[in-house]
Design a protein around this motif. Structure first.
Motif, PDB file in Angstrom:
ATOM      1  N   HIS A  69       0.832  -1.206   0.000  1.00  0.00           N
ATOM      2  CA  HIS A  69       0.000   0.000   0.000  1.00  0.00           C
ATOM      3  C   HIS A  69       0.870   1.261   0.000  1.00  0.00           C
ATOM      4  N   LEU A  70       1.850   1.300   0.907  1.00  0.00           N
ATOM      5  CA  LEU A  70       2.662   2.517   1.024  1.00  0.00           C
ATOM      6  C   LEU A  70       3.557   2.711  -0.212  1.00  0.00           C
TER       7      LEU A  70
ATOM      8  N   ARG B 169       1.387   4.181  -2.876  1.00  0.00           N
ATOM      9  CA  ARG B 169       1.145   5.615  -2.633  1.00  0.00           C
ATOM     10  C   ARG B 169       2.377   6.428  -3.023  1.00  0.00           C
TER      11      ARG B 169
ATOM     12  N   GLU C  28       2.751   6.907  -6.675  1.00  0.00           N
ATOM     13  CA  GLU C  28       1.875   7.971  -7.182  1.00  0.00           C
ATOM     14  C   GLU C  28       2.490   9.353  -6.963  1.00  0.00           C
ATOM     15  N   MET C  29       3.402   9.441  -5.992  1.00  0.00           N
ATOM     16  CA  MET C  29       4.094  10.712  -5.725  1.00  0.00           C
ATOM     17  C   MET C  29       5.392  10.814  -6.520  1.00  0.00           C
TER      18      MET C  29
ATOM     19  N   TYR D  69       6.181  12.839   3.149  1.00  0.00           N
ATOM     20  CA  TYR D  69       4.916  12.313   2.657  1.00  0.00           C
ATOM     21  C   TYR D  69       4.295  11.341   3.668  1.00  0.00           C
TER      22      TYR D  69
ATOM     23  N   LEU E 158       0.799  11.277   5.801  1.00  0.00           N
ATOM     24  CA  LEU E 158      -0.139  10.154   5.617  1.00  0.00           C
ATOM     25  C   LEU E 158      -0.476   9.521   6.970  1.00  0.00           C
TER      26      LEU E 158
END
Ligand code: UDP
Length: 251
Positions: A58-59, A62, A65-66, A163, A167
């Motif tokens: 998951h991380l 994410r 995506e960054m 980030y 989060l």
């Protein structure tokens, strides 16, 4: 594909790597085994592998995506994910936002003391030497990484820490410190540095924002109990708790 048929490429304490289905890929398998204090303390945290596989996938997604390049390709099953094969740079990059663990011990700074700015430390990845703290000068002098690689790792580590701090804050968790490993990925376009390994409660310190409860491997290191529950809680807040665990957790 059965695991027996796959070639084991590497076996570590908490994970094993198998040859992947396509060239340049590996299957990263998460185990329930845990070790601490340079292997002196060993144990099993039931269900940890399943949860860390979820959390890390998951991380990493994410972060992807960054525009942070990572080795993560796709989830495979409960304990496994497909990753890009990289040449691991033998340096552990630790970013600290709050004093804890070895920093608190080494410099006698009370655990929980906020640091005025994120602190980056380098550790040489070497079990026999117990992963010693090193300077960037050592890394350059002994050729563990080149200067531009160090700069890149430094920049990525700060961006990822920023980030992830945000989060986690959004789910009432304070990111105290975190360890990253980077690897070199070779392709037709040349060599690039990717975030590798895992991001999980095994490799970070996560404290509940309100209670300061530890939701990470310190529960194992320090015999605080409720280890499985803490890992599940992080997964639950991230919205990635596997279904079977969700039933157990609410039972
Ligand atoms: N860490 C890790 N692997 C290591 C050493 C540290 O993932 O081999 C993580 C640890 O979980 C913590 C951060 O890096 O989130 C800083 O760890 P510290 O230097 O305080 O070491 P500790 O005393 O916890 O081993």
């Amino acid at each position: 594909m059965s695991r027996q048929r796959r070639r084991l490429v590497y076996e570590g304490k908490a994970k094993a790597l198998f040859e992947g289905p396509e060239p340049g890929t590996l299957v990263q398998h998460f185990k329930d085994d845990a070790t601490a204090f340079n292997n002196q303390k060993r144990g099993t945290i039931s269900g940890k592998g399943v949860i860390n596989n979820r959390i890390s996938a998951h991380l990493m997604m994410r972060l992807g995506e960054m525009d942070i390049p990572t080795h993560f390709l796709r989830p495979l099953n409960m304990r496994e994910q497909l990753v890009r094969e990289v040449e691991i740079i033998p340096v552990e990059v630790v970013v600290r936002n709050v004093a804890a663990g070895s920093l608190s011990k080494r410099l006698d700074i009370k655990e929980g003391t906020p640091l005025p700015r994120p602190l980056i430390e380098w550790y040489f990845k070497n079990d026999e030497l117990n992963d010693p703290l090193v300077l960037d000068e050592h890394i350059l002098a002994f050729g563990w990484a080149a200067e531009d690689e160090l700069d890149e790792m430094f920049g990525y580590a700060l961006r990822i820490n920023d980030y992830l701090s945000g989060l986690f804050h959004a789910i009432n968790i304070r990111l105290i410190d975190i360890k990253f490993e980077f690897g070199r990925h070779f392709s037709d376009e040349g060599m690039h540095i990717l975030l590798a390994d895992e991001i999980s409660p095994d490799t970070s310190r996560l404290w509940d924002l309100e209670t300061d409860d530890k939701l990470d491997k310190d529960r194992f290191r320090r015999d605080l109990g409720k280890i499985e529950e803490a890992y599940q809680e992080v997964a639950r807040r991230l919205g990635v708790l596997p279904k079977s665990d969700r039933a157990e957790a609410s039972a």
